[in-house]
Every structure is written in C-alpha cells, then in structure tokens.
Design a protein around this motif. Sequence first.
Motif, PDB file in Angstrom:
ATOM      1  N   GLU A 124       0.818  -1.221   0.000  1.00  0.00           N
ATOM      2  CA  GLU A 124       0.000   0.000   0.000  1.00  0.00           C
ATOM      3  C   GLU A 124       0.852   1.272   0.000  1.00  0.00           C
ATOM      4  OE1 GLU A 124      -2.724   2.341   3.268  1.00  0.00           O
ATOM      5  OE2 GLU A 124      -2.712   0.160   3.340  1.00  0.00           O
ATOM      6  N   LEU A 125       1.998   1.237   0.675  1.00  0.00           N
ATOM      7  CA  LEU A 125       2.771   2.454   0.910  1.00  0.00           C
ATOM      8  C   LEU A 125       4.021   2.604   0.050  1.00  0.00           C
ATOM      9  CD1 LEU A 125       2.599   2.505   4.818  1.00  0.00           C
ATOM     10  CD2 LEU A 125       1.138   3.735   3.202  1.00  0.00           C
ATOM     11  N   TRP A 126       4.510   1.510  -0.523  1.00  0.00           N
ATOM     12  CA  TRP A 126       5.795   1.531  -1.237  1.00  0.00           C
ATOM     13  C   TRP A 126       5.612   1.326  -2.737  1.00  0.00           C
ATOM     14  CZ3 TRP A 126      10.768   2.214   0.629  1.00  0.00           C
ATOM     15  CH2 TRP A 126      10.869   2.372   2.011  1.00  0.00           C
ATOM     16  N   ALA A 127       6.445   1.995  -3.520  1.00  0.00           N
ATOM     17  CA  ALA A 127       6.488   1.785  -4.968  1.00  0.00           C
ATOM     18  C   ALA A 127       7.042   0.391  -5.257  1.00  0.00           C
ATOM     19  CB  ALA A 127       7.372   2.852  -5.622  1.00  0.00           C
ATOM     20  N   GLU A 128       6.614  -0.185  -6.366  1.00  0.00           N
ATOM     21  CA  GLU A 128       7.080  -1.538  -6.722  1.00  0.00           C
ATOM     22  C   GLU A 128       8.592  -1.616  -6.858  1.00  0.00           C
ATOM     23  OE1 GLU A 128       5.236  -4.031  -9.705  1.00  0.00           O
ATOM     24  OE2 GLU A 128       3.410  -2.823  -9.533  1.00  0.00           O
ATOM     25  N   ASP A 129       9.194  -0.571  -7.401  1.00  0.00           N
ATOM     26  CA  ASP A 129      10.638  -0.581  -7.655  1.00  0.00           C
ATOM     27  C   ASP A 129      11.409   0.190  -6.575  1.00  0.00           C
ATOM     28  OD1 ASP A 129       9.688   1.917  -8.358  1.00  0.00           O
ATOM     29  OD2 ASP A 129      10.825   2.044 -10.211  1.00  0.00           O
ATOM     30  N   ALA A 130      10.876   0.230  -5.382  1.00  0.00           N
ATOM     31  CA  ALA A 130      11.483   0.979  -4.276  1.00  0.00           C
ATOM     32  C   ALA A 130      12.887   0.489  -3.950  1.00  0.00           C
ATOM     33  CB  ALA A 130      10.602   0.843  -3.036  1.00  0.00           C
ATOM     34  N   ILE A 131      13.657   1.390  -3.359  1.00  0.00           N
ATOM     35  CA  ILE A 131      14.987   1.048  -2.849  1.00  0.00           C
ATOM     36  C   ILE A 131      15.048   1.509  -1.405  1.00  0.00           C
ATOM     37  CG2 ILE A 131      17.474   1.441  -3.041  1.00  0.00           C
ATOM     38  CD1 ILE A 131      17.026   1.998  -6.020  1.00  0.00           C
ATOM     39  N   TYR A 132      15.469   0.612  -0.535  1.00  0.00           N
ATOM     40  CA  TYR A 132      15.619   0.905   0.892  1.00  0.00           C
ATOM     41  C   TYR A 132      17.084   0.651   1.244  1.00  0.00           C
ATOM     42  CZ  TYR A 132      15.411   0.198   5.931  1.00  0.00           C
ATOM     43  OH  TYR A 132      15.642   0.271   7.272  1.00  0.00           O
ATOM     44  N   LYS A 133      17.753   1.674   1.806  1.00  0.00           N
ATOM     45  CA  LYS A 133      19.176   1.548   2.125  1.00  0.00           C
ATOM     46  C   LYS A 133      19.413   1.933   3.577  1.00  0.00           C
ATOM     47  CE  LYS A 133      20.390   3.285  -2.446  1.00  0.00           C
ATOM     48  NZ  LYS A 133      21.068   4.349  -3.187  1.00  0.00           N
ATOM     49  N   ASN A 134      20.293   1.182   4.202  1.00  0.00           N
ATOM     50  CA  ASN A 134      20.832   1.619   5.488  1.00  0.00           C
ATOM     51  C   ASN A 134      22.340   1.739   5.289  1.00  0.00           C
ATOM     52  OD1 ASN A 134      22.127  -0.895   6.068  1.00  0.00           O
ATOM     53  ND2 ASN A 134      20.248  -1.700   6.952  1.00  0.00           N
ATOM     54  N   PRO A 135      23.107   2.054   6.320  1.00  0.00           N
ATOM     55  CA  PRO A 135      24.542   2.226   6.097  1.00  0.00           C
ATOM     56  C   PRO A 135      25.285   0.961   5.638  1.00  0.00           C
ATOM     57  CG  PRO A 135      23.885   3.315   8.116  1.00  0.00           C
ATOM     58  CD  PRO A 135      22.699   2.517   7.642  1.00  0.00           C
ATOM     59  N   PHE A 136      24.620  -0.193   5.655  1.00  0.00           N
ATOM     60  CA  PHE A 136      25.310  -1.452   5.400  1.00  0.00           C
ATOM     61  C   PHE A 136      24.722  -2.290   4.279  1.00  0.00           C
ATOM     62  CE2 PHE A 136      25.041  -0.381   9.912  1.00  0.00           C
ATOM     63  CZ  PHE A 136      26.348   0.014  10.120  1.00  0.00           C
ATOM     64  N   VAL A 137      23.411  -2.158   4.045  1.00  0.00           N
ATOM     65  CA  VAL A 137      22.706  -3.067   3.137  1.00  0.00           C
ATOM     66  C   VAL A 137      21.731  -2.271   2.281  1.00  0.00           C
ATOM     67  CG1 VAL A 137      21.235  -5.123   3.023  1.00  0.00           C
ATOM     68  CG2 VAL A 137      22.811  -4.868   4.921  1.00  0.00           C
ATOM     69  N   GLU A 138      21.516  -2.737   1.056  1.00  0.00           N
ATOM     70  CA  GLU A 138      20.530  -2.132   0.161  1.00  0.00           C
ATOM     71  C   GLU A 138      19.512  -3.199  -0.225  1.00  0.00           C
ATOM     72  OE1 GLU A 138      20.805  -0.333  -4.283  1.00  0.00           O
ATOM     73  OE2 GLU A 138      22.176   0.537  -2.799  1.00  0.00           O
ATOM     74  N   PHE A 139      18.232  -2.835  -0.142  1.00  0.00           N
ATOM     75  CA  PHE A 139      17.141  -3.746  -0.475  1.00  0.00           C
ATOM     76  C   PHE A 139      16.373  -3.174  -1.660  1.00  0.00           C
ATOM     77  CE2 PHE A 139      18.046  -4.303   3.994  1.00  0.00           C
ATOM     78  CZ  PHE A 139      17.976  -5.671   4.182  1.00  0.00           C
ATOM     79  N   HIS A 140      15.950  -4.040  -2.589  1.00  0.00           N
ATOM     80  CA  HIS A 140      15.268  -3.583  -3.804  1.00  0.00           C
ATOM     81  C   HIS A 140      13.848  -4.122  -3.879  1.00  0.00           C
ATOM     82  CE1 HIS A 140      18.794  -1.781  -5.745  1.00  0.00           C
ATOM     83  NE2 HIS A 140      19.452  -2.648  -4.987  1.00  0.00           N
ATOM     84  N   GLY A 141      12.937  -3.248  -4.310  1.00  0.00           N
ATOM     85  CA  GLY A 141      11.546  -3.625  -4.528  1.00  0.00           C
ATOM     86  C   GLY A 141      10.778  -3.823  -3.230  1.00  0.00           C
ATOM     87  N   ARG A 142       9.492  -4.027  -3.384  1.00  0.00           N
ATOM     88  CA  ARG A 142       8.638  -4.264  -2.207  1.00  0.00           C
ATOM     89  C   ARG A 142       9.089  -5.494  -1.436  1.00  0.00           C
ATOM     90  NH1 ARG A 142       3.032  -2.976  -5.310  1.00  0.00           N
ATOM     91  NH2 ARG A 142       3.105  -0.700  -5.060  1.00  0.00           N
ATOM     92  N   LYS A 143       9.540  -6.506  -2.153  1.00  0.00           N
ATOM     93  CA  LYS A 143      10.025  -7.724  -1.486  1.00  0.00           C
ATOM     94  C   LYS A 143      11.248  -7.403  -0.630  1.00  0.00           C
ATOM     95  CE  LYS A 143      10.517 -12.200  -0.736  1.00  0.00           C
ATOM     96  NZ  LYS A 143      10.868 -12.323   0.665  1.00  0.00           N
ATOM     97  N   GLY A 144      12.116  -6.549  -1.128  1.00  0.00           N
ATOM     98  CA  GLY A 144      13.283  -6.144  -0.351  1.00  0.00           C
ATOM     99  C   GLY A 144      12.883  -5.393   0.907  1.00  0.00           C
ATOM    100  N   VAL A 145      11.925  -4.471   0.781  1.00  0.00           N
ATOM    101  CA  VAL A 145      11.430  -3.743   1.956  1.00  0.00           C
ATOM    102  C   VAL A 145      10.823  -4.730   2.943  1.00  0.00           C
ATOM    103  CG1 VAL A 145       9.796  -2.005   2.785  1.00  0.00           C
ATOM    104  CG2 VAL A 145      11.055  -1.613   0.651  1.00  0.00           C
ATOM    105  N   GLU A 146      10.063  -5.678   2.429  1.00  0.00           N
ATOM    106  CA  GLU A 146       9.476  -6.710   3.289  1.00  0.00           C
ATOM    107  C   GLU A 146      10.574  -7.500   4.008  1.00  0.00           C
ATOM    108  OE1 GLU A 146       6.876 -10.816   2.948  1.00  0.00           O
ATOM    109  OE2 GLU A 146       6.912  -9.453   1.228  1.00  0.00           O
ATOM    110  N   ASP A 147      11.632  -7.838   3.311  1.00  0.00           N
ATOM    111  CA  ASP A 147      12.743  -8.561   3.938  1.00  0.00           C
ATOM    112  C   ASP A 147      13.365  -7.733   5.064  1.00  0.00           C
ATOM    113  OD1 ASP A 147      12.353 -10.650   2.159  1.00  0.00           O
ATOM    114  OD2 ASP A 147      14.052 -10.103   0.866  1.00  0.00           O
TER     115      ASP A 147
END
Length: 134
Positions: free
Chosen positions: A29-52
């Motif tokens: 509901e809140l994230w774009a399909e091709d979203a990118i989530y980054k912290n200082p150590f790891v990068e996550f791609h897509g909604r599945k990455g955000v879910e992870d």
Amino acid sequence: MSEIEAAVEKYVASWAEPDADIRRKVIAELWAEDAIYKNPFVEFHGRKGVEDAVTQAYDLFVTKGATFKVTKVDVSMDAVRYTWEMTFPGAAEPEAIGTQVVILDENGLMANDHQFIDKAPTGMEELVHVGLDV
C-alpha cells in the motif's frame, strides 16, 4: 495528522506486526514496486526487499520484546524525514534511534529510503558482519 504522517506511522507500526501477510499488505500500500531501501550497510530492492528488511527487524528485535515509535515527521515537497525509537520493556532509554529520509514518487508512494542510525542497538557489530538490516 497529515496523510504522510499517517503513512509513516502505519509503516513503522508494521515493523512490529506479527502477521507477515499484514506487513506485506502495508508495504504494498505504501511503497512503490521498484522501491529502494538503504541503510549504512545493506541495500534492499523492490517491495520484497522492503518486506525482507521489515521482517529482519521483526525477527531480530520485536520477537525479543522491542517496540518502535515515530518521534518526529518532517515533510518537504516529495521528501519525508522521520525519526524513530526502538525501546525494550522497562528500559530507561531507547535501545536504538534512527532517522529515515524517504523520497516519494509521483503517486505519493515511498520510492527511495535512506536510513541513518543515530544510536545503534547493542550488538550491532555482529549484525553488520552477517549483513542484516537493523
């Protein structure tokens, strides 16, 4: 509370949601399909990455009693900055504090999220070495 503030509150609340299907629905509901989530150590791609990333936070901290709360939200056009705290029951101070900077896409969905650790949780060094999001 603005619509964006409500979305941030809902997303952060999902970090502690025990039902993985509900977490997945909130992220969809809140994230774009091709979203990118980054912290200082790891990068996550897509909604599945955000879910992870959210599932890792749940498994690492919520299962041990941690709670998360939003402490501040600032909005500037398509950018959102918010801070959060992670606290364990009975603790005098938060175990961890973070700041997120999120860029929204043209539909108002979270598209690019950068996490900054303002106060690292105890044992973070071990988590970094195994590549887990905290």
